[in-house]
Design a protein around this motif. Structure first.
Motif, short mmCIF file in Angstrom:
data_model
loop_
_atom_site.label_atom_id
_atom_site.label_comp_id
_atom_site.label_asym_id
_atom_site.label_seq_id
_atom_site.Cartn_x
_atom_site.Cartn_y
_atom_site.Cartn_z
N LEU A 29 0.80 -1.22 0.00
CA LEU A 29 0.00 0.00 0.00
C LEU A 29 0.84 1.27 0.00
O LEU A 29 0.40 2.30 -0.50
CB LEU A 29 -1.00 -0.02 1.16
N SER A 30 2.04 1.21 0.53
CA SER A 30 2.89 2.40 0.51
C SER A 30 3.24 2.77 -0.93
O SER A 30 3.32 3.94 -1.29
CB SER A 30 4.16 2.17 1.33
N TRP A 31 3.42 1.75 -1.77
CA TRP A 31 3.71 2.00 -3.19
C TRP A 31 2.46 2.52 -3.91
O TRP A 31 2.53 3.44 -4.70
CB TRP A 31 4.20 0.72 -3.88
N VAL A 32 1.35 1.89 -3.61
CA VAL A 32 0.10 2.29 -4.28
C VAL A 32 -0.21 3.75 -3.94
O VAL A 32 -0.59 4.54 -4.82
CB VAL A 32 -1.07 1.37 -3.87
N MET A 33 -0.01 4.10 -2.67
CA MET A 33 -0.28 5.48 -2.24
C MET A 33 0.56 6.48 -3.03
O MET A 33 0.09 7.56 -3.36
CB MET A 33 0.05 5.63 -0.75
N GLY A 34 1.77 6.09 -3.33
CA GLY A 34 2.68 7.00 -4.03
C GLY A 34 2.53 7.00 -5.54
O GLY A 34 2.91 7.96 -6.21
N LYS A 35 2.01 5.89 -6.09
CA LYS A 35 2.06 5.72 -7.55
C LYS A 35 0.71 5.74 -8.26
O LYS A 35 0.63 6.14 -9.42
CB LYS A 35 2.76 4.38 -7.88
N ALA A 36 -0.34 5.24 -7.62
CA ALA A 36 -1.64 5.17 -8.31
C ALA A 36 -2.16 6.59 -8.56
O ALA A 36 -1.97 7.49 -7.74
CB ALA A 36 -2.64 4.38 -7.48
N GLN A 37 -2.79 6.77 -9.72
CA GLN A 37 -3.27 8.09 -10.12
C GLN A 37 -4.79 8.15 -10.03
O GLN A 37 -5.47 7.13 -10.15
CB GLN A 37 -2.85 8.37 -11.58
N SER A 38 -5.28 9.35 -9.86
CA SER A 38 -6.72 9.58 -9.85
C SER A 38 -7.35 9.02 -11.13
O SER A 38 -6.82 9.24 -12.22
CB SER A 38 -6.97 11.09 -9.74
N GLY A 39 -8.42 8.27 -10.99
CA GLY A 39 -9.11 7.71 -12.15
C GLY A 39 -8.62 6.34 -12.58
O GLY A 39 -9.22 5.68 -13.42
N SER A 79 -9.39 5.85 -1.40
CA SER A 79 -9.97 7.17 -1.16
C SER A 79 -8.91 8.26 -1.32
O SER A 79 -9.13 9.28 -1.97
CB SER A 79 -10.57 7.17 0.25
N LEU A 80 -7.75 7.99 -0.76
CA LEU A 80 -6.64 8.94 -0.78
C LEU A 80 -6.14 9.21 -2.21
O LEU A 80 -5.87 10.35 -2.58
CB LEU A 80 -5.50 8.35 0.06
N THR A 81 -6.04 8.16 -3.01
CA THR A 81 -5.48 8.30 -4.36
C THR A 81 -6.57 8.65 -5.37
O THR A 81 -6.26 8.96 -6.51
CB THR A 81 -4.81 6.98 -4.80
N ASP A 82 -7.84 8.53 -4.94
CA ASP A 82 -8.98 8.84 -5.81
C ASP A 82 -9.00 7.93 -7.05
O ASP A 82 -9.30 8.38 -8.16
CB ASP A 82 -8.94 10.33 -6.21
N VAL A 83 -8.66 6.66 -6.89
CA VAL A 83 -8.75 5.73 -8.02
C VAL A 83 -10.24 5.54 -8.37
O VAL A 83 -11.11 5.73 -7.53
CB VAL A 83 -8.10 4.35 -7.73
N ALA A 84 -10.51 5.16 -9.61
CA ALA A 84 -11.91 5.00 -10.05
C ALA A 84 -12.52 3.76 -9.42
O ALA A 84 -13.70 3.75 -9.06
CB ALA A 84 -11.96 4.89 -11.57
N CYS A 85 -11.72 2.70 -9.29
CA CYS A 85 -12.23 1.48 -8.64
C CYS A 85 -11.08 0.56 -8.24
O CYS A 85 -9.99 0.64 -8.80
CB CYS A 85 -13.22 0.74 -9.51
N ILE A 86 -11.38 -0.28 -7.26
CA ILE A 86 -10.47 -1.36 -6.89
C ILE A 86 -10.97 -2.61 -7.61
O ILE A 86 -12.18 -2.87 -7.62
CB ILE A 86 -10.50 -1.62 -5.36
N VAL A 87 -10.06 -3.39 -8.20
CA VAL A 87 -10.45 -4.70 -8.72
C VAL A 87 -9.67 -5.75 -7.95
O VAL A 87 -8.43 -5.79 -8.00
CB VAL A 87 -10.17 -4.83 -10.24
N LEU A 88 -10.38 -6.57 -7.20
CA LEU A 88 -9.75 -7.64 -6.43
C LEU A 88 -9.53 -8.84 -7.34
O LEU A 88 -10.47 -9.34 -7.96
CB LEU A 88 -10.64 -8.04 -5.26
#
Lengths: 108, 247
Positions: free
Chosen positions: A33-43, A60-69
């Motif tokens: 999650l530390s990587w995702v927080m730094g790298k994932a972009q809004s949308g 919520s923090l990164t404002d991604v459009a959706c999580i896909v498990l």
């Protein structure tokens, strides 16, 4: 491409579809999650196998459009409830992160 | 009151990634040279070398603590320490039932040797020890406490298997009272960045997998130890570990 269209095209399971009309722009794959927080972009579509509660906070923090498990990962009821409360789109599939990324990449 | 230097994170030859020279007696002897007084053996998902370590530690004048480095379902490493050897062994049996058993590949991961107090090999673990168990991070502390132990996240300053790298934060809700650092120079930076670390007892330990990884004395506790007994010192240290730090 909207989150709902992605769900229908790839036959994904809706764990929480809070904002079906959200537009998707690009994607990110990762479980630390530390990587995702730094790298994932809004949308982004964010593909992960992590099921901990903190995925909702990071989405919520990164404002991604959706999580896909991926890999059929299941969420605890309290994680699903938090996703609903925070209006985070969460989809799920039995496919691997690799297959999902390839298929989503073809679509968007 | 006397000062006791501790190292609560050491791997023996039972951990696949640890050197076969990490025998109970070698560890205890080097701990003496390093100036450490209290040492915990924390192999990956097992405490099966703790009985041997207790015997070796007594020979070398080290106060032993039985422990384990638990890998949670999220691949987060958690240090688990027990006041009594028997409690650690009971927890070991429980963790055995929650492991995902994959045959160890000795040529890739290394041997997993169980020893006696004289460093004789008395057995080996056939299944790979370090992989994730089915115990989740939100249950880990309660599970360890159920067996009378203390649990806290290991090497929070490391990318590999550290709780902050994995979860993005140091979560308050799991109720950890302590946090372990590998590098003491990172403590200030992390405590500033991660608010929830501020009221945690910060511990430093070496996470040694090789003899030369056992670090010289660093962290310590000042302990009321009169009339002296190793039992008393261990008991007092566990009392400190369980005490909530004022934020």
């Amino acid at each position: 491409m909207t989150v709902e269209k992605l769900k229908n095209e790839l036959n994904l399971k809706a764990v929480c579809l809070a904002d079906p009309e959200r537009e998707i722009e690009g994607g990110y794959v990762g479980d630390l999650l530390s990587w995702v927080m730094g790298k994932a972009q809004s949308g982004n579509v964010w593909i992960t196998i992590m099921s901990n509660m903190n995925i909702i906070a990071v989405a919520s923090l990164t404002d991604v459009a959706c999580i896909v498990l991926a890999e059929g990962v299941q969420l605890d009821e309290n994680v699903v409830n938090t996703a609903k409360l925070k209006e985070i789109n969460v989809l799920q599939s039995d496919k691997s992160a690799f297959d999902l990324a390839a298929e989503i990449s073809d679509l968007i | 009151m006397n000062r006791y230097y501790y190292d609560f994170h050491i791997h023996s030859c039972l951990s696949p990634c640890a050197d076969n020279d990490m025998t109970p007696n070698n560890i205890a002897a080097v701990a003496t040279l390093a100036g450490v007084n209290v040492m915990a053996l924390t192999d990956h998902n097992t405490s099966k070398n703790c009985p041997a370590f207790f015997q070796a530690a007594k020979k070398h004048g080290i106060i032993p603590v039985a422990g384990m480095e638990l890998t949670t379902a999220e691949d987060i490493h958690v240090v688990c320490l027990f006041e009594e050897l028997e409690d650690a062994m009971a927890f070991d049996e429980y963790v055995d039932s929650r492991r995902i058993k994959i045959k160890n590949k000795v040529d890739v991961f290394g041997q997993q040797l169980i020893m006696d107090g004289e460093d004789n090999v008395i057995g080996q673990e056939d299944y790979f020890l370090s992989n994730a168990t089915q115990i989740t991070i939100d249950n880990a502390r309660q599970e360890v406490e159920r067996f009378g132990g203390v649990a806290y996240p290991a090497h929070v300053d490391r990318e590999a298997n550290g709780i902050i790298a994995t979860l993005g934060v140091f979560p308050q809700e799991y109720g950890f009272n302590c946090a372990e650092f590998y590098n003491e120079n990172k403590i200030e930076e992390y405590c500033e960045k991660y608010e929830n670390l501020k009221d945690k007892r910060i511990l430093v330990s070496s996470d040694a997998h090789f003899i030369w990884g056992i670090q010289d004395k660093r962290g310590y506790f000042d302990v009321e130890d009169e009339p002296y007994s190793s039992e008393k010192v261990r008991k007092e240290i566990f009392r400190i570990l369980r005490t909530v730090v004022d934020g």
